[in-house]
Design an enzyme around this catalytic site. Structure first.
Site, PDB file in Angstrom:
ATOM      1  N   GLU A 173       0.801  -1.237   0.000  1.00  0.00           N
ATOM      2  CA  GLU A 173       0.000   0.000   0.000  1.00  0.00           C
ATOM      3  C   GLU A 173       0.828   1.278   0.000  1.00  0.00           C
ATOM      4  O   GLU A 173       0.590   2.189   0.793  1.00  0.00           O
ATOM      5  CB  GLU A 173      -0.959  -0.020   1.204  1.00  0.00           C
ATOM      6  CG  GLU A 173      -1.894  -1.218   1.148  1.00  0.00           C
ATOM      7  CD  GLU A 173      -2.801  -1.343   2.373  1.00  0.00           C
ATOM      8  OE1 GLU A 173      -2.688  -0.517   3.294  1.00  0.00           O
ATOM      9  OE2 GLU A 173      -3.609  -2.287   2.399  1.00  0.00           O
ATOM     10  N   ASN A 214       2.026  -5.235  -3.111  1.00  0.00           N
ATOM     11  CA  ASN A 214       0.626  -5.536  -2.814  1.00  0.00           C
ATOM     12  C   ASN A 214      -0.140  -4.245  -2.538  1.00  0.00           C
ATOM     13  O   ASN A 214       0.351  -3.387  -1.797  1.00  0.00           O
ATOM     14  CB  ASN A 214       0.591  -6.451  -1.571  1.00  0.00           C
ATOM     15  CG  ASN A 214      -0.761  -7.054  -1.295  1.00  0.00           C
ATOM     16  OD1 ASN A 214      -1.343  -7.693  -2.174  1.00  0.00           O
ATOM     17  ND2 ASN A 214      -1.265  -6.884  -0.079  1.00  0.00           N
ATOM     18  N   HIS A 251     -10.443  -5.705  -2.647  1.00  0.00           N
ATOM     19  CA  HIS A 251     -11.543  -5.484  -1.699  1.00  0.00           C
ATOM     20  C   HIS A 251     -12.615  -4.693  -2.444  1.00  0.00           C
ATOM     21  O   HIS A 251     -12.539  -3.476  -2.557  1.00  0.00           O
ATOM     22  CB  HIS A 251     -11.053  -4.667  -0.492  1.00  0.00           C
ATOM     23  CG  HIS A 251     -10.053  -5.372   0.364  1.00  0.00           C
ATOM     24  ND1 HIS A 251     -10.367  -6.459   1.136  1.00  0.00           N
ATOM     25  CD2 HIS A 251      -8.735  -5.143   0.564  1.00  0.00           C
ATOM     26  CE1 HIS A 251      -9.289  -6.864   1.790  1.00  0.00           C
ATOM     27  NE2 HIS A 251      -8.278  -6.092   1.455  1.00  0.00           N
ATOM     28  N   GLU A 280      -6.453 -10.493  -1.394  1.00  0.00           N
ATOM     29  CA  GLU A 280      -7.305 -10.231  -0.223  1.00  0.00           C
ATOM     30  C   GLU A 280      -8.764 -10.106  -0.648  1.00  0.00           C
ATOM     31  O   GLU A 280      -9.490  -9.222  -0.191  1.00  0.00           O
ATOM     32  CB  GLU A 280      -6.843  -8.946   0.490  1.00  0.00           C
ATOM     33  CG  GLU A 280      -5.384  -8.988   0.913  1.00  0.00           C
ATOM     34  CD  GLU A 280      -4.918  -7.736   1.656  1.00  0.00           C
ATOM     35  OE1 GLU A 280      -5.778  -6.957   2.118  1.00  0.00           O
ATOM     36  OE2 GLU A 280      -3.697  -7.559   1.766  1.00  0.00           O
ATOM     37  N   ASP A 282     -12.483  -9.881  -1.188  1.00  0.00           N
ATOM     38  CA  ASP A 282     -13.804  -9.918  -0.567  1.00  0.00           C
ATOM     39  C   ASP A 282     -14.695  -8.966  -1.353  1.00  0.00           C
ATOM     40  O   ASP A 282     -14.218  -8.001  -1.946  1.00  0.00           O
ATOM     41  CB  ASP A 282     -13.805  -9.615   0.939  1.00  0.00           C
ATOM     42  CG  ASP A 282     -13.026  -8.385   1.341  1.00  0.00           C
ATOM     43  OD1 ASP A 282     -12.849  -7.475   0.516  1.00  0.00           O
ATOM     44  OD2 ASP A 282     -12.594  -8.322   2.504  1.00  0.00           O
TER      45      ASP A 282
HETATM   46  O1  G3I Z   1      -6.618  -8.161  18.833  1.00  0.00           O
HETATM   47  C1  G3I Z   1      -6.994  -6.866  19.289  1.00  0.00           C
HETATM   48  C2  G3I Z   1      -7.895  -6.976  20.484  1.00  0.00           C
HETATM   49  O2  G3I Z   1      -7.199  -7.582  21.544  1.00  0.00           O
HETATM   50  C3  G3I Z   1      -8.377  -5.585  20.883  1.00  0.00           C
HETATM   51  O3  G3I Z   1      -9.278  -5.677  21.909  1.00  0.00           O
HETATM   52  C4  G3I Z   1      -9.027  -4.906  19.693  1.00  0.00           C
HETATM   53  C5  G3I Z   1      -9.438  -3.485  20.015  1.00  0.00           C
HETATM   54  O4  G3I Z   1      -9.524  -2.685  18.882  1.00  0.00           O
HETATM   55  O5  G3I Z   1      -8.116  -4.870  18.615  1.00  0.00           O
HETATM   56  C6  G3I Z   1      -7.695  -6.148  18.189  1.00  0.00           C
HETATM   57  O6  G3I Z   1      -6.794  -5.981  17.119  1.00  0.00           O
HETATM   58  C7  G3I Z   1      -7.358  -5.633  15.879  1.00  0.00           C
HETATM   59  C8  G3I Z   1      -6.890  -6.644  14.837  1.00  0.00           C
HETATM   60  O7  G3I Z   1      -7.343  -6.276  13.553  1.00  0.00           O
HETATM   61  C9  G3I Z   1      -7.372  -8.061  15.132  1.00  0.00           C
HETATM   62  O8  G3I Z   1      -8.749  -8.098  15.043  1.00  0.00           O
HETATM   63  C10 G3I Z   1      -6.898  -4.256  15.494  1.00  0.00           C
HETATM   64  O9  G3I Z   1      -7.454  -3.289  16.376  1.00  0.00           O
HETATM   65  C11 G3I Z   1      -7.316  -3.942  14.096  1.00  0.00           C
HETATM   66  O10 G3I Z   1      -6.712  -2.702  13.703  1.00  0.00           O
HETATM   67  C12 G3I Z   1      -6.849  -5.025  13.152  1.00  0.00           C
HETATM   68  O11 G3I Z   1      -7.341  -4.749  11.866  1.00  0.00           O
HETATM   69  C13 G3I Z   1      -6.678  -5.401  10.817  1.00  0.00           C
HETATM   70  C14 G3I Z   1      -6.272  -4.361   9.784  1.00  0.00           C
HETATM   71  O12 G3I Z   1      -5.673  -5.022   8.666  1.00  0.00           O
HETATM   72  C15 G3I Z   1      -5.271  -3.396  10.357  1.00  0.00           C
HETATM   73  O13 G3I Z   1      -4.785  -2.531   9.381  1.00  0.00           O
HETATM   74  C16 G3I Z   1      -7.614  -6.414  10.191  1.00  0.00           C
HETATM   75  O14 G3I Z   1      -7.840  -7.482  11.110  1.00  0.00           O
HETATM   76  C17 G3I Z   1      -7.017  -6.980   8.908  1.00  0.00           C
HETATM   77  O15 G3I Z   1      -7.982  -7.749   8.241  1.00  0.00           O
HETATM   78  C18 G3I Z   1      -6.589  -5.847   8.008  1.00  0.00           C
HETATM   79  O16 G3I Z   1      -6.001  -6.389   6.868  1.00  0.00           O
HETATM   80  C19 G3I Z   1      -5.627  -5.452   5.874  1.00  0.00           C
HETATM   81  C20 G3I Z   1      -4.394  -5.987   5.180  1.00  0.00           C
HETATM   82  O17 G3I Z   1      -3.377  -6.240   6.103  1.00  0.00           O
HETATM   83  C21 G3I Z   1      -3.899  -5.017   4.107  1.00  0.00           C
HETATM   84  N1  G3I Z   1      -4.954  -4.697   3.181  1.00  0.00           N
HETATM   85  C22 G3I Z   1      -6.184  -4.248   3.765  1.00  0.00           C
HETATM   86  C23 G3I Z   1      -6.717  -5.231   4.801  1.00  0.00           C
HETATM   87  C24 G3I Z   1      -8.034  -4.770   5.355  1.00  0.00           C
HETATM   88  O18 G3I Z   1      -7.914  -3.562   6.046  1.00  0.00           O
END
Ligand code: G3I
Length: 486
Positions: A173, A214, A251, A280, A282
């Site tokens: 990105e 990516n 996405h 990725e 969806d």
């Molecule tokens: O695990 C913690 C949890 O303990 C806590 O209570 C909670 C509170 O906010 O956060 C949890 O962590 C989160 C994590 O996902 C697991 O669920 C983070 O806040 C959250 O920011 C994180 O988001 C991820 C995101 O990337 C971050 O940028 C998404 O799961 C993940 O699917 C997403 O993936 C990205 C790719 O890496 C790059 N392309 C886009 C894609 C979608 O945004």
């Protein structure tokens, strides 16, 4: 992140062979990338899972996996049954793997890696250099110290997984959402060369891994961001910066919808000499038709190596409210699942003949996936050339067409001896004319066309191939073409 608005079972033995190959690759034998030589003919029996169905055409079907869900048997049952490629959704990112500078933590990353290889799957690494999900210590750095931290991070993570990861998302990105230029991030502020430094560092750290750029919103061929990334990859290939693949995150939602030019995007990147992966996927609402379109667009391009959905069930999705995946929250197959499976099963099959393992001294960019295989969708319109013995041959295929124009790809192949420089010629049958051409240099005299190799793709190993592409005005045509080598 900133996504807008938002046996073949032809023979049972073949799938067994594929799974064995996947397992061997994933278990860390060099040559983590498994490729297959093409054979002809449609699949003669339907596979019953996504991974097995994709394997029939030499591709993979993957999913993002979250370490925290590996204890959920409903989740792991589906994930293990359906998918043969795994991406860690968050666990291999910078904040997870280097929470303190110089102190690496692979606990959760290894949980996912080990689950994958123990179940015979390959692994995509995600991601090494990114403006997001940086640990606090990295966010506070700038200039040369941040540049060095990026290099150290790449070296530290890739050393841990050396020889074990099929594809690494080296840089994620890095482009601006709208203007076609670079995203203004702390990494960008270390100098415009930060991306190529990341790729050169990655190549040296693990020569067996395929190295990918990516991004999201690079799916629509007409968007400035897509063109910006395309031009970067073209520049990297022309200057020998080691890049092997481009990941289209894909996405899709109402602000960033699937467009029928997606196939053009995939084929255009592939024509630069890189693999393309849908990394990725969806789709908001999970339209069965749109999912099938995406799969068919990948199947139409031989270097589209595989598809990964960003999660297993809707309830696992980072945007679960959009119900964008192939399984509902109860693990039931959705209509989109069936359309994807059917599309994969309709693809012409390949015979799995595992490629020789890559040795560390081999450049992964000399990929076995640059096989002389013909794209399924290209075959019907291909027009074979006369093949001078021991020299080169070429085929031309229509990739897409529209009123008043079309896009084609020409594949140039070496015979049993290497080719050093090639010239392809044809005559336009109906007044066609080039609008743009890439990976070659053209000379046009009336209706007679001559295309010579570009600086970087004149050398083709014995039995190998390269491609160039063009868009043209007029009615799509597949004229007889010849190839000569000096
Ligand atoms: O695990 C913690 C949890 O303990 C806590 O209570 C909670 C509170 O906010 O956060 C949890 O962590 C989160 C994590 O996902 C697991 O669920 C983070 O806040 C959250 O920011 C994180 O988001 C991820 C995101 O990337 C971050 O940028 C998404 O799961 C993940 O699917 C997403 O993936 C990205 C790719 O890496 C790059 N392309 C886009 C894609 C979608 O945004």
């Amino acid at each position: 992140m900133g996504v807008r608005a938002n046996s073949r079972p032809g023979t049972r033995q073949s799938v067994t062979g594929l799974r064995r190959a996947l397992a061997v690759g994933a278990l860390g034998v060099l040559g983590a990338v498994t490729a297959f030589a093409a054979a002809s003919g449609p699949a003669d029996a339907a596979a019953s899972t996504l991974g097995a169905a994709a394997a029939q055409s030499g591709r993979y079907f993957g999913t993002a996996i979250a370490a925290g869900k590996l204890g959920d048997s409903a989740y792991t049952t589906i994930a293990n049954r359906e998918f043969n490629m795994v991406t860690a959704e968050n666990e291999m990112k910078i904040d997870a793997t280097e929470p303190n500078r110089g102190q690496f933590n692979f606990t959760n990353a290894d949980r996912i890696y080990n689950w994958a290889v123990q179940n015979g799957k390959q692994v995509r690494g995600h991601t090494l250099a990114w403006h997001s999900q940086q640990p606090g210590w990295m966010q506070s750095l700038s200039g040369s110290s941040l540049r060095q931290a990026m290099i150290d991070h790449i070296n530290g993570v890739m050393a841990h997984y050396k020889g074990k990861i099929a594809y690494w998302d080296v840089v994620n990105e890095a482009f601006d959402d709208s203007n076609g230029g670079r995203r203004n991030s702390n990494l960008q502020q270390t100098g415009n060369d930060w991306i190529e430094v990341a790729f050169r560092t990655a190549r040296a750290a693990d020569p067996a891994a395929k190295l990918c750029y990516n991004d999201y919103n690079i799916d629509n061929w007409t968007w400035a961001k897509t063109q910006g990334v395309y031009n970067m990859v073209k520049d990297f290939k022309s200057r020998g910066v080691p890049i092997d693949c481009v990941g289209l995150q894909s996405h899709f939602n109402s602000g960033s919808p699937y467009n029928s030019n997606y196939r053009t995007t995939i084929s255009s990147f592939a024509a630069l000499g890189v693999d393309v992966a849908i990394t990725e996927l969806d789709i908001q609402g999970a339209s069965a038709t749109t999912y099938a379109n995406v799969v068919n667009d990948c199947l139409a391009v031989s270097r589209c190596v595989g598809i990964t959905t960003w999660g297993v069930r809707d309830s696992d999705s980072w945007r679960s409210g959009d119900t964008p995946l192939l399984f509902d929250g109860n693990g039931n197959k959705k209509a989109a699942y069936t359309s994807v499976l059917n599309a994969l099963n309709a693809a012409p099959s390949v015979s799995p003949s595992p490629s020789p393992s890559q040795s560390p001294s081999q450049s992964p960019s000399q990929s076995p996936s640059q096989s002389p295989s013909q794209s399924p969708s290209q075959s019907p319109s291909q027009s074979p050339s006369q093949t001078p013995s021991g020299a080169c041959s070429a085929t031309i295929a229509t990739i897409s067409s529209w009123p008043g124009g079309f896009q084609s790809e020409v594949t140039v192949r070496a015979g049993s001896a290497p080719v050093n420089g090639w010239t392809v010629k044809w005559t336009w049958p109906g007044g066609q004319s080039f609008s743009s051409l890439w990976s070659g240099t053209q000379t046009v005299s009336g209706s007679n066309v001559t295309v010579r190799n570009a600086d970087y793709n004149g050398s083709i190993a014995a039995g190998g191939s390269t491609t160039f592409g063009f868009t043209a005005n007029g009615t799509a045509a597949t004229p007889a073409i010849t190839c000569t080598s000096p």
